[in-house]
Structures are given as structure tokens and as C-alpha cells.
Scaffold this motif. Structure first.
Motif, mmCIF file in Angstrom:
data_model
loop_
_atom_site.group_PDB
_atom_site.id
_atom_site.type_symbol
_atom_site.label_atom_id
_atom_site.label_comp_id
_atom_site.label_asym_id
_atom_site.label_seq_id
_atom_site.Cartn_x
_atom_site.Cartn_y
_atom_site.Cartn_z
ATOM 1 N N ASN A 294 0.823 -1.205 0.000
ATOM 2 C CA ASN A 294 0.000 0.000 0.000
ATOM 3 C C ASN A 294 0.862 1.261 0.000
ATOM 4 O OD1 ASN A 294 -2.229 -1.654 0.063
ATOM 5 N ND2 ASN A 294 -2.423 -1.599 2.308
ATOM 6 N N ALA A 295 1.999 1.187 0.680
ATOM 7 C CA ALA A 295 2.904 2.340 0.684
ATOM 8 C C ALA A 295 3.508 2.557 -0.697
ATOM 9 C CB ALA A 295 4.002 2.134 1.733
ATOM 10 N N ILE A 296 3.768 1.463 -1.393
ATOM 11 C CA ILE A 296 4.305 1.596 -2.754
ATOM 12 C C ILE A 296 3.269 2.280 -3.651
ATOM 13 C CG2 ILE A 296 4.924 0.253 -4.815
ATOM 14 C CD1 ILE A 296 6.433 -1.655 -2.844
ATOM 15 N N TRP A 297 2.012 1.889 -3.501
ATOM 16 C CA TRP A 297 0.965 2.562 -4.248
ATOM 17 C C TRP A 297 0.901 4.047 -3.856
ATOM 18 C CZ3 TRP A 297 -3.342 4.973 -2.025
ATOM 19 C CH2 TRP A 297 -4.209 5.573 -2.963
ATOM 20 N N HIS A 298 0.967 4.295 -2.567
ATOM 21 C CA HIS A 298 0.822 5.671 -2.088
ATOM 22 C C HIS A 298 1.980 6.544 -2.564
ATOM 23 C CE1 HIS A 298 0.558 8.857 1.192
ATOM 24 N NE2 HIS A 298 -0.622 8.893 0.612
ATOM 25 N N ALA A 299 3.158 5.930 -2.721
ATOM 26 C CA ALA A 299 4.306 6.687 -3.222
ATOM 27 C C ALA A 299 4.194 6.930 -4.721
ATOM 28 C CB ALA A 299 5.603 5.935 -2.902
ATOM 29 N N SER A 300 3.799 5.887 -5.428
ATOM 30 C CA SER A 300 3.946 5.917 -6.887
ATOM 31 C C SER A 300 2.640 6.021 -7.642
ATOM 32 C CB SER A 300 4.648 4.626 -7.334
ATOM 33 O OG SER A 300 3.786 3.512 -7.085
ATOM 34 N N GLY A 301 1.540 5.739 -6.980
ATOM 35 C CA GLY A 301 0.269 5.668 -7.704
ATOM 36 C C GLY A 301 0.101 4.367 -8.475
ATOM 37 N N LYS A 302 1.081 3.463 -8.338
ATOM 38 C CA LYS A 302 1.007 2.193 -9.073
ATOM 39 C C LYS A 302 0.582 1.075 -8.135
ATOM 40 C CE LYS A 302 4.408 3.792 -12.342
ATOM 41 N NZ LYS A 302 5.842 3.848 -12.693
ATOM 42 N N ARG A 303 -0.438 0.357 -8.543
ATOM 43 C CA ARG A 303 -0.972 -0.718 -7.734
ATOM 44 C C ARG A 303 -0.479 -2.030 -8.337
ATOM 45 N NH1 ARG A 303 -2.975 -0.672 -2.634
ATOM 46 N NH2 ARG A 303 -4.383 1.073 -3.030
ATOM 47 N N ILE A 304 0.494 -2.639 -7.708
ATOM 48 C CA ILE A 304 1.038 -3.904 -8.203
ATOM 49 C C ILE A 304 0.356 -5.023 -7.419
ATOM 50 C CG2 ILE A 304 3.134 -5.224 -8.673
ATOM 51 C CD1 ILE A 304 3.095 -2.442 -9.999
ATOM 52 N N ARG A 305 -0.292 -5.918 -8.140
ATOM 53 C CA ARG A 305 -1.089 -6.950 -7.461
ATOM 54 C C ARG A 305 -0.396 -8.307 -7.498
ATOM 55 N NH1 ARG A 305 -4.991 -3.928 -10.263
ATOM 56 N NH2 ARG A 305 -6.165 -2.558 -8.873
ATOM 57 N N ARG A 306 0.877 -8.280 -7.437
ATOM 58 C CA ARG A 306 1.639 -9.536 -7.426
ATOM 59 C C ARG A 306 2.852 -9.342 -6.526
ATOM 60 N NH1 ARG A 306 6.093 -11.287 -9.397
ATOM 61 N NH2 ARG A 306 6.368 -13.444 -10.059
ATOM 62 N N PHE A 307 3.010 -10.261 -5.596
ATOM 63 C CA PHE A 307 4.186 -10.217 -4.710
ATOM 64 C C PHE A 307 5.173 -11.300 -5.113
ATOM 65 C CE2 PHE A 307 0.858 -8.322 -1.988
ATOM 66 C CZ PHE A 307 1.489 -7.135 -1.665
ATOM 67 N N PRO A 308 6.486 -11.000 -5.057
ATOM 68 C CA PRO A 308 7.081 -9.747 -4.633
ATOM 69 C C PRO A 308 6.951 -8.660 -5.692
ATOM 70 C CG PRO A 308 8.804 -11.213 -5.405
ATOM 71 C CD PRO A 308 7.516 -11.986 -5.460
ATOM 72 N N ILE A 309 6.916 -7.421 -5.233
ATOM 73 C CA ILE A 309 6.897 -6.271 -6.138
ATOM 74 C C ILE A 309 8.332 -5.988 -6.539
ATOM 75 C CG2 ILE A 309 6.328 -3.840 -6.337
ATOM 76 C CD1 ILE A 309 4.105 -4.334 -4.247
ATOM 77 N N ARG A 310 8.556 -5.954 -7.846
ATOM 78 C CA ARG A 310 9.924 -5.860 -8.341
ATOM 79 C C ARG A 310 10.170 -4.538 -9.063
ATOM 80 N NH1 ARG A 310 9.277 -10.932 -12.094
ATOM 81 N NH2 ARG A 310 7.519 -9.582 -12.580
ATOM 82 N N VAL A 311 11.428 -4.211 -9.214
ATOM 83 C CA VAL A 311 11.804 -3.008 -9.958
ATOM 84 C C VAL A 311 11.136 -3.014 -11.325
ATOM 85 C CG1 VAL A 311 13.747 -1.863 -11.090
ATOM 86 C CG2 VAL A 311 14.001 -2.717 -8.746
ATOM 87 N N GLU A 312 11.184 -4.158 -11.986
ATOM 88 C CA GLU A 312 10.642 -4.191 -13.347
ATOM 89 C C GLU A 312 9.130 -3.991 -13.376
ATOM 90 O OE1 GLU A 312 12.604 -6.578 -11.924
ATOM 91 O OE2 GLU A 312 12.181 -8.551 -12.780
ATOM 92 N N ASP A 313 8.460 -4.325 -12.280
ATOM 93 C CA ASP A 313 7.015 -4.083 -12.236
ATOM 94 C C ASP A 313 6.721 -2.589 -12.291
ATOM 95 O OD1 ASP A 313 6.390 -6.812 -11.986
ATOM 96 O OD2 ASP A 313 6.741 -6.732 -9.826
ATOM 97 N N LEU A 314 7.525 -1.820 -11.595
ATOM 98 C CA LEU A 314 7.296 -0.374 -11.592
ATOM 99 C C LEU A 314 7.737 0.252 -12.911
ATOM 100 C CD1 LEU A 314 8.252 0.800 -7.994
ATOM 101 C CD2 LEU A 314 6.039 0.157 -8.905
ATOM 102 N N ILE A 315 8.785 -0.309 -13.500
ATOM 103 C CA ILE A 315 9.240 0.234 -14.792
ATOM 104 C C ILE A 315 8.223 -0.044 -15.889
ATOM 105 C CG2 ILE A 315 10.964 -0.096 -16.615
ATOM 106 C CD1 ILE A 315 13.056 0.021 -14.661
#
Lengths: 165, 748, 350
Positions: free
Chosen positions: B725-746
């Protein structure tokens, strides 16, 4: 082909007949010299559990062929305390609860002793964390490890084994 | 029983103190003996050859090459393996799974043992195993969650969670003003305790001694006894220290059985220590999951339904379902709740319990879905949770035995500074230009009890001996159980000798489910109470005692003396009572398990709230958890120093789950490509910053006599979601798969 | 581990004479011993070169530059104050690699000879053209993308070294001794792209041994503006996802000369002279760095499911150039060049 090596092991001279050049320092200590305090976590230099000091420097004993060590001075976890006086790093680990299961602990402690001797991190927590990152702790006692290394870096008097318990 | 006994009266001064570990000196000096540290006379080394494929058949093994290697003494294959007396498919104990021990030439998962090589040295056995150079007939492996059809199952055994419905979920969906339908995935994870599984097996006639790490010593004896056709009392398990367990070291596994078999066959002690790579198969893991969460909320933000469907991977030959969907059952006061589980059978080793099994994966998905719903409602995520705070257990309506979750929310939020959180994502940056985000999650874990027995003996010299086959895998049993024991006799800690970690002692139960301190602790407490009771009887009957005649009173032990409860004017010293008895020793025994009446009446859980700060480099997409505040209420804390370490550890497992851990399978051969610690990442020291644990006070008169809930696993729950949730709050990106990876945000 | 003959020569000539096909030089052992354990390397003879005299010195050369003996340990080089001030990104790259323990053992020569960390190369059960020419490439077949530059259908492995990236940028020279005498190999020619012969990883001939490494006098001109940036998915003790060494010689506000090399994107450290040419003579700014990074990755193609890596490598190059332009930090070696290397400060609400 069957080198015999001479070591100074925890302060004592020792001649070791090696019948097999494949033996690593880690397996030599554990399986042949009755010093199982040094632990095997990955056997591939990926976890740091096997860290010992060779000539005063911390290294992964799992990647060190014993045959290369003729004349070397080796310190393991068993050789760190002076009699009943714990080494300051050992005492700081107990005080700061810097371990849980204790399996990676000998490697963590030897690594910390090496790091402090390198004199690169000082009391900077960020540099201690980086300096200790070659030692994985699956229980994740990192918080205590970092504080223990800082405390030991500051220097503390030897603590008796009985006091620490 | 627990309701009638005020724990505070009988509770002395050791519990609640931050004692350092009693095994501390042994652990920092290298003298704590772990299983593979044993090197008995005449030892042989065993190494198994692991399957390199996930599905198929072994068509050839070059046993001649292995046997010809100097130092190799034996090679076991399915062709010559001596028989077992119990079938590997049998389930001699509640926690048994079928294992592979060279029954046949079928390969069911990568790293499955396909042969065993025994040698005079570790080097010889290791090379012998390599020289077997197996060939295979390979079938296409099924290793991804889409590689097989999901199926339902009966909840008829351990590892098969039931489906649960409370209320009318369909009506809940129908009446929702706001609906959410999201699917989360979690990766396969492997326990990877720093100590790999290891055993030194020694036979003496039909008696078997096993030096091996065990989270369940007595149960292990029963299991191994079954497979080797000997009485359970002929098996001794010595497990003074475990180099981490996390759920993987409770169950007999194929490699252990093979090593024991080799010892019987050779008549010599055999040591086997798994390689790190071999930890990725035959000794359990957390199966991957796919979880669909459908949430409904009314216009006011009240949840009308939580509908949680989980699909979890298991093996093709046994069933352990990560019960992820169950995580939605006990937390929020939704109008209706539905948790369903289905399985997918893959060519992997059978999963098993791994620290917070179900709760970790399920909480990760649920807490993120809750965040998404709060976002959809335009509500602060904490306010949304408070809006749906469960005053009684959702579904059942049972009262909680205790529940200080509201205090956890309040104290955690206060310490973290949650009130300053902007509602919208992408609003915060630090001075380096990193995106900053804050997220939170509710932590939750049940507090089960198993069964345990204990023995206590008060000695003439005023010291006491307590015994139970408890297991210390790092949680601190050597220390916290001794504290409980000391209090039960009113003795200082240093007057208590505590023996554990040996199956010859009274059954200490299972170190799992965060229930070991509660279970073994209450057994020790009861054993001490038994001694106190006997002392009282003796003193009351003894004309020489100042307690003479106080036969109907109850007694309290304090500072080495026995007092009449509520009357400090009359007491007698233990030493005096015993000396008048001719310096006899007084022995007592006790046992503990959950009081069924209490279990019927109350819902029992530990709770917490975790707040995470994540910073993200907006260009390089590297993520770092920079602050993590967890507030937990878990009943009585026996040793705050050790409890804090446990909670830190759990929270860091949460970081690991959220950002690092993932076993990646090769799609063709089916093996795990990153089956080592360089590829399978867990956090290193430099990944861990700004951790804070707040222990929220909680008295629980119902959960057990001592009011203990347990802290071993709860730290992971809440944390994973908070980070996502903090990653979403920082980036606006909601990643629905763990682990959240660098490439997911890219990629986003 | 396969059995082998172990010898420990005490002179270079003795060592060179001992070499035979199938032999391996043993330095710190951090890579060789590991690969012997997995079975990816099976030398018949291990020649321990750590007792060879004279190969563990760091000397400043009269004509400028520095000569580093092949047996200098990574940590000793990284922590050498003179190296850190004259060639800061060399120190920074070394300290970004591995762990304190591994750096204490690993040698300079060994770092140059480091094999790929491709999981399929390390695993003898996998088909790998690099390990076993003609066997096939399971990595490529699995779709597990690795390199994005210079790869071939035969091999998609990357070079894992951090150290080699600034060496490539700084035009280091490798000094070699072999049965046919001494020779020098420029860093740009030392590592080889896979093409059809991935088993040929370096320009060394059989029996040749690295004895030293030279950093030329010109390499010192970048000391004020040189950084090594490593992106990885945990903060430390991890191989690079991408990395970049960027060095600028800035005169009167303009880039007089630039050096840029990328790591973890190809089977060799990847020097990008096109980008350097584009930077030369220009005023450093964000747009320029973006153009340079674009040029650096112009020929990149995914070797599997790793198109994102091209993007990440581009961003890494831009950031490394920005960091270099901002100046070498006062305290060198800096913390490992993670963007989070410095302590984060107070929040600023945007």
C-alpha cells in the motif's frame, strides 16, 4: 598431491595432513578438526555463515581450499573469547539480542570483528549495515546486529561469560 | 479452569523481564551444538542425488562411476534400497505428508532424491552423487499456477482448509454501493532456515538416536518409529538448538529417512546435511497463490461483504493448501464473509506450513484490497478499518478473549505520524527527490495451543529442575520457558535448571503456530503448581511447620518460601520443609492444552497494526522500506526483549515477502532456477531500517492460565500489505503480485 | 567436486610451466571454487598462484597512472586512499560488489576472469554453449532474458563484474604473461562477445596469466567527476540488474571529455563511445544526458522477457551521468552507489 599444511589455529600451531585437496577450510574445521562452531549455510559464498579470520581478515571459509593455507593464521569463533572473558563483540551480541536461532551468529560475529578491524564503518549505522550485509540472518536479527556492532566499535570492556548470561 | 485462576496472584517476577538469552554464551562462543556439529566415531557421510527435472522418470544412473570413486562406500537407488517398514505414503502422525525415499524411478519434483551416496568423507560422497550423471525421460512439467486445473477438496485433513460462509455473500454484493473485484498473486517461497536440514543418525540394535533439528520432538519419534518398524520409545531425537525452523522442521522428510536407512544398512552413524539447493524441494515451502477478493461497501463505508477465493498450489502426490482465504474470516465486521479454497496440483514438492501459513499470503491480499476499497471510497485507510472494526468475531459473533486492536491502531498511528498522510498518492517526496509513500495493514494471528507435558522437581538445595521436550528455534524457549518455570515455584531464574530439546523428556508439543510458549509454558506452570500443592500438603501436615494445620488453604510460592494465599504472616522456607523431609526432592508434573469451554465461548487472536514508509527512486524504481512501525497486542509478554526480536523478525519477513522472495521455475525442465541464496533473495542487513515495535498491553484471562498469545508469526501479517500500500501511495502504481519488483514499476 | 591435482608454485616461471590443458589458475577462489562445487568447472589441475612473488603491489608509475598487481585483493584496492582519490569510480565499483568477506579474498585478476552468473551456466544439468560448446542455450529457450546488447542466439549471458565497468571506461590495460612471453591487452579487447564462440570469453590464450592491470595517466583526469552506479533489487550483496560508470572531464563548464560504460547488459563491460562523442564539447544538462543514454542503448534488444532492462539501463546511464556531473563526493569511497546510499532526510510535501 597430499599436502600437509601448518596452521596457527586460534593461537595454537597445528600440522594438518590433508589427504584430499578438495577439502575447504570450512569442512576442515567442522569435519576434521572438531571445530564445528563455524557454520555452513550455503557452502557457496552467498550467506556468510562460515566467516572466519584468515591472517586477521574476514573471509568465507567455504570458498577457501584448505590446501592454500599453509602458514596461515586462522581465528574461528572458538578462539575469540579469552578464557572466560567474552570478546566485546560477543558480549554486545548478547546484550543487543543480535541473534535468535544462533546459527549464523558465529559468522556474524567473526564478520563484525573483521569489519571493526577494517576500521571503515565506524559508528555510522548505515556503513555498519552495509559492512555486515555479507552475513544473511534468516531470523532477521539485523536490528540487534547493527546495534551490537556499533556498541562493540565504541569499545567495551571484556565481560565475563557468567555476567553475560 | 483458566477463568477461576487469577494469573497475577501466582505470577512472580521473572516473567515480563527482558532477560538476555540463557543460551546466549553458547551461541556467541560457537559451543551451541547444532545437529550437523556432531561427528561421532565411525561416521559416514550421505549425500543424495537430486532430480534435475520436475516431472518424468530416471532412466539411468551411473552407479559404477559413483561406486568407483575413492571413499564411496554405498550407493542406494530404487533398485537396491532396503525396505522400509512403514510406507512413505502413510500418515503416522497428524502432520505427515507422503515423501519420496527411492520408492520408484518416478520424478515428481525437482530436487527430489533419486539416489543416495554414502562415503567415508563428505568430499567423496558429494562427488559420488555427482558422478551418477542421471538421465531422464522428461515430461512437460506443470509448475505455474495456470498449468493445471483448479479443483476443490474435502477439508478432511491437516493442510486442507475448509470453505467458510457467514451471512449471505450474494446479498452483500447486491447491496454494495461500491464494489471491488481484484486478484492478487503471491510467489512460491522457501523457508531457507540458515541451517539446512541435517541429521546424524545412529543405530544401536533397534534403538535409533537422531541428532536433528526438530520443531516437534515427540511427534518426530512417532513418525520415524513408524517408517522403521520400531516402538516410538526406541527413537531418541536430540534437538537442543534449531538453526531456524519457520515450519519446515516439524515433519519427517525423505532425505532424513534415507540417511537413517543408510545408517541401519551400514551399521555406522551417518551424517547428512542438505545443500542449500536441496532445500528447494523435499522439505516444504509456501505454495504460490492466486487470490480473488471481491469486497462490497455501503455508502457509509461499511463492508457488506468480503468474498475471498484462493487458489493455492500443491504437489501432485499430497495436499497442503496455503489457507490464504481464511485470513479474511476473523478481522473485519463485514455483513457477509465467504472464504473458499481450491488447489492446483503442480510438479513441485509438497508445500507445508511456512511462518504464518495462510495468514501471510491471505493478509497480503486482503490488506491491499482493503486499501483499494478505502481509495475507492475516498476514505483514509485507517478510518476505513476503524469503520469496520469487529467488536465481536465476524460471522460467529463470539466475544474476543481480549482484543486491543483499537489501541494498536492508535498507538501505531501516533508513533508513525499517520495523521499527516495525504489521501492521494504521489504527494510526498524527500529532499533527494524520492517518492515517499505511507501504507498500513492490520496484523492478525490466531493463538492456538497444542498439548504439552512437563515435569518439575524442587531439590533440597533450593534449586529446581524443569523438563519438557520444548524446541528453541530462535524464539527463545530456553529463556522464556525457564522464566515461566521459575515463577511457578517463586524462584529466581538462576535457581532453575531447565532441560529441553530432547525427546526423552515429557512431550513439549510442537514449536509452531506461535503456540509453543503458551502450551509448553502452561505445562511448566502447572508442573510447578503441582510441586507447590504437594509442598503445601506436606507443610500443613507437619507440626514443625509454621503452616501446620493450614490444610484447606491455598499456597503461594515466592522467594523460595511457601505462603498461605492472602496471609503473608505465615510462611515456611522450601529448604526447611524439604530438610524436615530428609532432604527429599519433590516432583510434580503438569500438562496444558486449550480449555475447550473457553474455546467454545471466545474467539482468540493476537492483533496488531503495521505502518510502513517506502521510498522509491522515480527513475530507477528501486524501492526501500525506510520505516516500519508495528504495534502488537498479544496477551502477556514473557520476555519483552525476545518478543521484540520475534516481531522484528516477522516484520522483516514481511519486507522479504513484499519485495524479495520468489522461487522462479524454468518452464521447460521445471526446476527452480534461483535455488540458492544469491538468486533467492531475502533481505540483508542494509535492507533493514527504521524498525519500531510497540507492545500494546493486553490482559487475557481466557486464552490460557498465563494469558499468553504468542508473537512468532503475527509480524508478517499486516506488514506485506502495508508495504504494498505504501508503494501505491508513493507511486500511484498498484502492483497486485508479490514480490513487487523493480521491473514491475518500470513496466507500469 | 571432481578430484584435481593441486600445486602451489612459488615463481611465475614455475607457474607458467605447470600449466596444461584443463588446468585452472586459483587466486582468491571466490568464483572458481564455487563453480567447481556446482560442477560447472572441472579443472584437472589447480595452480594456486597466490604464492607468486611481486604480484600484489599497487605502484604509481613515473609516467602517471598506476599499475595494480593481479593478486591485489579487491578490498585492498578499493580501500587504497590513493586509488580512491585518483580513480574514485574504481573504488566505488569494487565496494558495490559482493561482500566484505568476498572482497577480502577476491583478486584483481580473478575479477577480470569472473564467469557469468547465468544460472544455466552454473548448472551442469543445463544446456549451455558457453560451458559446453554446441549444447544449446537453455537460458534463451526458457525466455529468461539476460543481455540486451551484444548477445547472440548462441549465448545471452552477461558479465557480472562491477569492477570491469569503470576499467572499460578508463581504458585500462591488462598485462599478461604466457608461454610465449609478455603482452598487453587493452580492456576494450579483453572480454569477448559470444558470437558463435561463447566459450571464448577473453582474449587470453591458453596458459596465459594476468599479472597486472594498468590505469593510464589520462584516467586520472576524471577524478573530480566520476561515479559508478549500480541498480540491484536488494540494497547490498546482490549482482547488478544494470550499472553504469560515468566520468566527465569538465573544463569551463563544458564536458571536455566523457567516458561511459554500462554493466550487466552484455557479455562484456559495455563501453559506449557513441555516447561519449555526443557528450564531448557540450554543456552538461538533463537533455544532453538523455540523448547520450539513448545513443548508448540504441542497439539494444531484449534477449527474452527483459525489454524493461533496456529502459532501466538507459535510466541508469542518465543518473550516473547526472551524479558524475554533480561531482565526486568528498568522502570516498562513498557508500555503495545505490540511490539510497545517503541517509534520507526530512519529507518535503510536493
Amino acid at each position: 598431491m597430499s599436502p600437509s599444511i601448518s596452521l596457527t589455529l586460534n593461537g595454537a600451531k597445528r600440522d594438518v595432513a590433508l589427504d584430499d585437496p578438495r577439502v575447504t577450510l570450512l569442512d576442515l574445521l567442522r569435519e576434521r578438526l572438531a571445530l564445528p562452531g563455524t557454520k555452513k549455510g550455503c557452502d557457496r559464498g552467498q550467506c556468510g555463515a562460515c566467516t572466519v579470520l584468515v591472517n586477521g581478515r574476514r573471509v568465507n571459509s567455504c570458498l577457501t581450499l584448505a590446501a592454500t593455507l599453509d602458514g596461515a593464521e586462522i581465528t574461528t569463533i572458538e578462539g575469540l573469547a579469552a578464557g572466560d572473558d567474552l570478546h566485546p563483540v560477543q558480549a554486545a551480541f548478547i546484550e543487543n539480542d543480535a541473534f535468535q536461532c544462533g546459527y549464523c551468529t558465529p559468522g556474524q560475529i567473526m564478520s563484525a570483528v573483521g569489519l571493526i578491524a577494517e576500521d571503515r564503518a565506524g559508528e555510522d549505522l548505515e556503513r555498519i549495515r552495509e559492512g555486515m550485509s555479507g552475513n544473511i540472518c534468516r531470523c532477521a536479527a539485523y536490528h540487534g546486529i547493527t546495534l551490537a556492532v556499533r556498541q562493540a566499535t565504541r569499545g567495551s570492556a571484556g565481560i565475563k561469560k557468567d555476567d553475560a548470561a | 479452569m483458566p477463568d477461576t485462576l487469577d494469573p497475577h496472584i501466582r505470577f512472580g517476577s521473572n516473567s515480563g523481564q527482558p532477560a538476555t538469552r540463557r543460551d546466549g554464551v553458547a551461541k556467541v562462543t560457537g559451543t551451541a551444538t547444532f545437529a550437523a556439529d556432531n561427528t561421532p566415531e565411525g561416521l559416514l557421510y550421505a549425500v543424495f542425488a537430486p532430480a534435475a527435472i520436475a516431472r518424468g522418470r530416471v532412466t539411468s544412473l551411473d552407479t559404477a562411476a559413483a561406486e568407483a570413486h575413492p571413499g564411496v562406500t554405498h550407493v542406494l537407488t530404487p533398485q537396491n534400497r532396503p525396505p522400509l517398514q512403514g510406507d512413505p505414503s502413510d500418515k503416522p502422525t497428524m502432520f505427515s505428508f507422503r515423501f519420496e525415499a527411492l520408492q520408484d524411478d518416478t520424478v515428481r519434483y525437482a530436487e527430489q532424491p533419486i539416489a543416495l551416496v554414502v562415503g567415508e568423507t563428505l568430499e567423496a560422497a558429494t562427488e559420488g552423487a555427482r558422478l551418477l550423471s542421471p538421465h531422464y525421460e522428461t515430461e512437460k512439467p506443470r509448475v505455474g499456477i495456470d498449468d493445471a486445473e483448479p479443483y476443490g477438496f474435502e477439508a478432511d485433513a491437516f493442510g486442507k482448509p475448509a470453505n467458510t460462509v457467514h451471512g449471505d455473500p450474494d446479498a452483500g454484493h447486491g447491496s454494495a454501493a461500491t464494489s471491488l473485484d481484484v486478484t492478487y498473486e503471491t510467489a512460491p517461497q522457501y523457508h531457507n532456515a540458515m541451517e539446512t536440514h541435517a541429521v546424524v543418525a545412529t543405530w544401536d540394535g533397534d534403538h535409533l538416536t537422531l541428532d536433528m533439528p526438530s520443531q516437534a520432538l515427540s511427534m518426530s519419534c512417532a513418525g520415524f518409529a513408524h517408517y522403521f518398524g520400531i516402538p516410538a520409545e526406541n527413537v531418541t531425537v536430540r534437538s537442543p538448538y534449531l538453526g531456524g525452523g519457520f515450519g519446515s522442521k516439524a515433519i519427517p522428510t525423505g532425505p532424513y529417512v534415507l540417511a537413517i536407512l543408510a545408517a541401519r544398512m551400514t551399521g555406522r552413524p551417518v551424517k547428512m546435511m542438505l545443500t542449500r539447493q536441496q532445500m528447494f524441494g523435499p522439505v516444504g515451502h509456501r505454495g504460490q497463490t492466486r487470490q480473488r477478493l471481491r469486497l462490497g461497501a455501503d455508502a457509509d463505508g461499511k463492508l457488506t461483504v468480503i468474498d475471498h477465493e484462493g487458489i493455492s498450489a500443491t504437489s501432485t502426490f499430497d495436499t497442503f493448501i496455503e489457507p490464504a482465504a481464511n485470513a479474511s474470516q476473523g478481522i473485519y465486521a463485514a455483513g457477509a464473509l465467504r472464504s473458499t479454497h481450491r488447489a492446483v496440483a503442480l510438479d513441485v514438492g509438497t508445500p507445508g506450513p511456512m511462518r504464518a501459513p495462510g495468514e501471510a499470503s491471505g493478509s497480503a491480499a486482503l490488506e491491499c484490497a482493503m486499501d483499494e476499497m478505502a481509495e475507492a471510497l475516498g476514505m483514509d485507510p485507517l478510518d476505513f478499518r476503524l469503520k469496520n472494526y469487529a467488536e465481536t468475531e465476524p460471522g460467529t459473533g463470539k466475544p474476543y478473549s481480549s482484543k486491543a486492536l483499537r489501541e494498536c491502531y492508535a498507538q501505531g498511528a501516533e508513533r508513525f505520524g499517520w495523521a499527516k498522510r495525504p489521501l492521494q498518492p504521489g504527494q510526498m517526496r524527500d529532499e533527494h527527490g524520492h517518492l515517499v509513500g505511507w501504507g498500513m495493514g492490520t496484523a492478525f494471528f490466531p493463538c492456538p495451543m497444542f498439548m504439552a507435558d512437563a515435569r518439575a522437581a524442587l531439590r533440597a538445595d533450593g534449586t529446581a529442575l524443569f523438563e519438557t521436550s520444548a524446541a528453541d528455534m530462535g524464539q527463545g524457549a530456553w529463556t522464556s520457558l525457564a522464566q515461566i518455570a521459575a515463577d511457578s515455584l517463586g524462584l529466581p531464574l538462576d535457581k532453575v535448571e531447565f532441560r529441553a530439546g530432547h525427546s526423552g523428556l515429557p512431550d513439549g508439543g510442537v514449536a509452531g503456530g506461535s503456540g509453543h510458549t503458551a502450551t509448553a509454558g502452561n505445562a511448566l506452570h502447572t508442573a510447578g503448581g503441582d510441586v507447590v500443592r504437594q509442598l503445601g500438603e506436606i507443610a500443613a501436615a507437619d507440626p514443625a511447620s509454621s503452616l501446620h494445620g493450614a490444610g484447606n488453604a491455598s499456597f503461594v510460592a515466592r522467594d523460595g518460601r511457601l505462603y498461605i494465599d492472602g496471609d503473608d504472616s505465615r510462611s515456611d522456607a522450601f529448604a526447611d520443609i524439604l530438610s524436615r523431609l530428609g532432604n527429599a526432592e519433590i516432583a510434580g508434573s503438569g500438562s496444558a492444552s486449550r480449555d475447550p469451554d473457553m474455546a467454545k465461548q471466545y474467539a482468540m487472536n493476537a492483533h496488531g497494526a503495521v505502518f510502513a514508509e517506502v521510498r522509491i527512486d522515480p527513475d530507477l524504481c528501486q524501492m526501500r522500506v525506510t520505516r516500519l512501525v508495528g504495534a502488537f497486542a498479544a496477551g502477556r509478554i514473557i520476555n519483552p526483549r525476545l518478543a521484540e526480536s520475534q516481531l522484528f523478525g516477522g516484520m522483516i519477513w514481511g519486507i522479504s515477502f513484499a519485495l524479495h522472495e520468489e522461487a522462479r521455475h524454468d518452464p521447460r525442465r521445471g526446476h527452480i532456477v534461483n535455488s540458492d541464496l544469491a538468486g533467492y533473495h531475502v533481505p540483508v542487513n542494509a535492507d533493514v531500517h527504521g524498525l519500531e515495535v510497540i507492545s500494546v498491553h493486553e490482559d487475557d484471562p481466557h486464552v490460557n492460565a498465563l494469558g499468553i498469545k504468542g508473537v512468532g508469526e503475527i509480524g508478517i501479517t499486516g506488514t506485506v500489505g502495508a508495504i504494498g500500500n505504501a508503494i501505491w501511495h508513493a507511486s500511484g502504481k498498484r502492483i497486485r503480485r508479490f514480490p513487487i519488483r523493480v521491473e514491475d514499476l518500470i513496466r507500469e | 567436486m571432481k578430484r584435481f591435482e593441486f600445486i602451489q608454485p612459488t615463481s611465475l616461471d614455475e607457474a607458467l610451466a605447470a600449466w596444461e590443458p584443463g588446468a585452472a589458475w586459483l587466486g582468491g577462489g571466490t568464483n572458481l571454487v564455487d563453480l567447481m562445487k556446482t560442477g560447472a568447472m572441472q579443472p584437472v589441475k589447480v595452480i594456486d598462484i597466490t604464492r607468486l612473488p611481486g604480484l600484489a603491489e599497487i605502484e604509481t608509475l613515473a609516467e602517471g597512472g598506476v599499475r595494480i598487481g593481479a593478486l591485489v585483493r579487491n578490498s585492498d584496492l578499493a580501500n587504497d586512499a590513493d586509488i580512491a582519490s585518483r580513480f574514485p569510480m574504481v573504488s566505488e565499483a569494487l565496494l558495490a560488489g559482493a561482500s566484505g568477506q568476498l572482497r577480502n579474498a577476491a583478486t584483481v585478476g580473478g575479477n577480470l576472469m569472473q564467469r557469468t552468473r547465468c544460472a544455466y551456466f552454473q548448472d551442469p544439468q543445463a544446456a549451455c554453449n558457453r560451458r559446453d560448446p554446441g549444447a544449446g542455450c537453455d537460458a534463451r529457450e526458457a525466455g529468461a532474458g539476460q543481455a540486451v546488447l551484444g548477445w547472440s542466439e548462441i549465448c545471452i549471458a552477461t558479465n557480472p563484474s562491477d569492477f570491469c565497468v569503470p576499467l572499460a571506461a578508463l581504458d585500462a590495460i591488462v598485462e599478461v604473461r604466457g608461454p610465449d612471453g609478455a603482452r598487453e591487452i587493452p580492456m576494450a579487447e579483453f572480454h569477448l562477445l559470444p558470437g558463435d564462440t561463447p566459450e571464448r570469453e577473453t582474449a587470453l590464450s591458453p596458459g596465459e596469466l594476468i599479472v597486472a592491470l594498468r590505469l593510464p595517466p589520462e584516467a586520472e583526469g576524471f577524478a573530480a567527476n566520476a561515479r559508478y552506479l549500480k541498480v540491484r533489487d536488494r540494497t547490498s550483496y546482490a549482482f547488478a540488474m544494470t550499472s553504469a560508470a560515468a566520468a566527465l572531464r569538465i573544463e569551463n563548464g563544458r564536458i571536455a571529455e566523457a567516458r561511459l560504460a554500462l554493466g550487466a547488459v552484455a557479455a562484456t563491460p559495455w563501453r559506449v563511445t557513441e555516447a561519449e562523442a555526443l557528450l564531448a564539447g557540450q554543456t552538461p544538462d538533463a537533455a544532453l544526458f538523455a540523448r547520450a543514454a539513448e545513443a548508448a542503448l540504441a542497439g539494444a534488444t531484449p534477449s527474452g522477457d527483459n525489454a524493461w532492462k533496456i529502459d532501466l539501463a538507459r535510466r541508469t546511464a542518465i543518473r550516473a551521468l547526472e551524479m558524475a556531473a554533480a561531482g565526486t563526493p568528498a568522502q570516498m569511497p562513498a557508500l555503495p552507489a545505490s540511490p539510497f546510499g545517503s541517509t534520507a532526510g526530512d519529507l518535503a510535501h510536493a
